[in-house]
Design an enzyme around this catalytic site. Structure first.
Site, short mmCIF file in Angstrom:
data_model
loop_
_atom_site.label_atom_id
_atom_site.label_comp_id
_atom_site.label_asym_id
_atom_site.label_seq_id
_atom_site.Cartn_x
_atom_site.Cartn_y
_atom_site.Cartn_z
N ASN A 1 14.06 -57.35 -0.11
CA ASN A 1 15.41 -57.42 0.47
C ASN A 1 15.39 -58.02 1.88
O ASN A 1 16.27 -58.81 2.24
CB ASN A 1 16.03 -56.02 0.52
N TYR B 1 13.22 -46.22 -29.68
CA TYR B 1 13.76 -44.87 -29.49
C TYR B 1 13.48 -44.30 -28.11
O TYR B 1 13.80 -43.14 -27.83
CB TYR B 1 13.25 -43.92 -30.58
N GLU C 1 15.26 -48.47 -6.24
CA GLU C 1 14.37 -49.32 -7.03
C GLU C 1 13.49 -48.49 -7.97
O GLU C 1 12.44 -48.94 -8.44
CB GLU C 1 13.47 -50.15 -6.11
#
Length: 388
Positions: free
Chosen positions: A263, A289, A298
């Site tokens: 970021n 499944y 995150e």
């Protein structure tokens, strides 16, 4: 029959046929070449023309002949369009009923108004319905397509309604009596038919809105994964099943390493892109499944039903390796994204909260050790986990 009567009568038939064909294209999706579509309708028209003249030798009522001939156009409808056979039948008879409503309504007006040339008012009504095609395409097409979605999900019972409404209107037409009481009954029947369509479409639209709200309430808007609240519910359900059946399960907690740097260096838009990509990769690595959720920031949590520690570790390692081998930052083929994963397996002493906590402890132990690794809670030194 005068020339004017002949022109009006056959113009009415032509407009009736044209609008029914055009309405099919409003509600259904063609799946054939245009030449095939044109040929199918032309051949059907030729066959219908021949059969009409044959039936005229045995059936004195021209309207009954028209009903029979009109049903022949179900054949090109079935051949041309993509939808299921139930949906095609539904649309065909719905359109046929709608055109019959207009025809019968203006037939009554034609008889009451007694124009110089019969069928003049009926032709006007047909042209008016044809002119309403843009409005129908704009306001009615989508509700009908919503009904077709239900029909396509193997609910053929809906198909019966337009068929029954068509036969009801045909009975009115074949009576050939145009008294005021019959007209009032016809008008009420038409109102009820369209009101039934409206209620069906409204009910389906309401159900779809509720489904959408339910989907929003249990998914993460960025990644499309389940959210934390819904995952907690699924884990509780799996825990209850474990208490009933003894079928074990595991959790794998995964966290993107050094995601803050992504970021800071590339910006939050790229960070969001990376999150979505990692979510897709995890989904592509688990079994059908298994369940994946965005646990927060995150961090992801994976629910692994009917799984022991060995298989849980194998699956977690497969995820870790897949992420390590991928490249997820647009325009940068060298930067590597990695995951650290912590695994915990249910034990008789566990609660839902303690199982989740043990997966978190394993995850953060891996973060402290080396990152880009898979750690099982049971592999951690008991002295470190004594208070868990």
């Amino acid at each position: 029959m005068t020339d004017a009567e002949f022109i009006i009568k056959y113009s009415t038939r032509s407009v009736f046929l044209l609008e029914n064909i055009l309405f099919l294209y409003v509600f259904l999706t063609p799946g054939r070449l245009r030449f095939f579509q044109l040929a199918a309708f032309v051949i059907t028209w030729v066959i219908a023309y021949i059969i009409r003249h044959i039936l005229m030798l045995f059936i004195p009522d021209p309207l009954l002949i028209s009903y029979i001939i009109g049903c022949l156009y179900l054949i090109p409808c079935v051949l041309i369009f993509k939808e299921t056979i139930q949906a095609k039948i539904f649309v065909f008879f719905m359109i046929y009923s709608m055109s019959q409503c207009t025809f019968l309504f203006f037939m009554y007006l034609d008889r009451y108004m007694t124009p110089p040339v019969p069928y003049t008012v009926v032709l006007s009504g047909m042209l008016l319905e044809l002119a309403s095609l843009p409005l129908i395409n704009r306001y009615i097409r989508q509700p009908v397509r919503s009904i077709l979605e239900i029909i396509n999900l193997q609910n053929p019972v809906f198909t019966l309604f337009p068929i029954l409404s068509f036969f009801l209107l045909a009975i009115y037409g074949l009576q050939d009596t145009y008294q005021l009481t019959n007209f009032i009954t016809l008008a009420l029947s038409i109102t009820l038919i369209f009101f039934a369509y409206y209620l069906t479409a409204t009910s389906i639209a309401g159900a779809r809105r509720l489904q959408h709200l339910e989907y929003i309430s249990m998914t993460d808007s960025l990644t499309g994964l389940y959210n934390r609240r819904y995952m907690e519910k699924l884990i509780s359900q799996e825990y209850d099943q474990y208490l009933r059946t003894g079928s074990g399960f595991a959790l794998a907690s995964a966290d993107i390493d050094f995601f803050k740097n992504v970021n800071d260096i590339y910006g939050h838009d790229i960070g969001d892109t990376v999150l979505r990509s990692i979510a897709d990769e995890i989904l592509g690595s688990v079994r059908t499944y298994d369940t994946v959720a965005r646990w927060g920031g995150e961090e992801f949590l994976i629910l692994l039903p009917s799984t022991n520690e060995h298989h849980a570790m194998e699956l977690a390692e497969r995820i870790r390796k897949r992420i390590e081998d991928g490249r997820y930052i647009p325009g940068d083929s060298t930067s590597m994204i990695t995951l650290t994963l912590g695994v915990s397996v249910i034990t008789p002493a566990d609660t839902v909260e303690s199982l989740i906590q043990r997966a978190d402890v394993a995850l953060y132990h891996g973060k402290r050790e080396s990152r880009n690794c898979v750690i099982s809670f049971n592999s951690i030194d008991p002295a470190v986990t004594a208070d868990i």
